[in-house]
Design an enzyme around this catalytic site. Structure first.
Site, short mmCIF file in Angstrom:
data_model
loop_
_atom_site.label_atom_id
_atom_site.label_comp_id
_atom_site.label_asym_id
_atom_site.label_seq_id
_atom_site.Cartn_x
_atom_site.Cartn_y
_atom_site.Cartn_z
N HIS A 82 77.72 56.21 91.46
CA HIS A 82 77.01 56.17 90.18
C HIS A 82 75.55 56.56 90.29
O HIS A 82 74.85 56.22 91.24
CB HIS A 82 77.13 54.77 89.55
CG HIS A 82 76.50 53.70 90.39
ND1 HIS A 82 75.18 53.33 90.25
CD2 HIS A 82 77.00 52.95 91.38
CE1 HIS A 82 74.90 52.39 91.11
NE2 HIS A 82 75.99 52.14 91.83
N HIS A 91 75.15 70.97 99.94
CA HIS A 91 76.52 70.87 100.45
C HIS A 91 76.73 69.43 100.93
O HIS A 91 76.05 68.97 101.85
CB HIS A 91 76.72 71.84 101.61
CG HIS A 91 78.14 71.92 102.09
ND1 HIS A 91 78.59 72.99 102.81
CD2 HIS A 91 79.19 71.09 101.98
CE1 HIS A 91 79.86 72.81 103.12
NE2 HIS A 91 80.24 71.64 102.62
#
Length: 157
Positions: A82, A91
């Protein structure tokens, strides 16, 4: 895999090379459209935002209120919890875990199996070695590794 936005995707694993290709394409055709690809076996919260050109691989989870930048790779089995904020050209390697409210700067590479603890900020153009456990902020432009993760050296990218 669902392709959204009707356009192209550049999924070169190297962040710098991916950026260079995107910039070259845009210099030739500034109107080009970039899609985003989300594997059908990925779980993405409806409140998450995912930028154009980003790829979300199988088994990845992106939770509520997270913001993923443009041209990122969220690789196989990665978990972005979250309220994380991920910059452009990042990446997140396979099976990495970003706990809640983590910030990752533009162009950073998070190695496979890395854990980034709640609220940590990792700067731009960093490399975090595979299997690291990041419990403290990492400034822009550093290579860091280990459990507990430590800065090893400044990297120029």
């Amino acid at each position: 895999m669902g392709i959204f936005g009707g356009g192209i995707i550049i999924s070169i694993g190297d962040n710098k090379a991916r950026r260079e290709v995107v910039e070259k394409i845009l210099s030739v055709n500034p109107d080009v459209k970039f899609a985003k690809a989300i594997h059908r076996a990925a779980v993405v919260s409806p409140s998450a935002e995912i930028g154009c050109g980003t790829v979300v691989m199988a088994g990845a989870v992106i939770n509520a209120e997270s913001k993923i930048g443009k041209h990122c790779i969220i690789n196989t089995g990665a978990s972005v919890d979250h309220e994380c904020v991920i910059g452009d050209f990042v990446h997140i390697s396979p099976h990495s875990t970003l706990c809640g409210s983590v910030t990752v700067g533009e162009g950073t590479w998070i190695g496979a199996g890395t854990i980034v603890l709640q609220g940590v900020t990792i700067g731009k153009r960093c490399t975090i070695a595979a299997g690291s456990c990041v419990s403290k902020n990492i400034p822009d432009g550093y290579l860091a590794a280990g459990n507990r993760c430590r800065i090893l050296k400044r990297i120029i990218r």
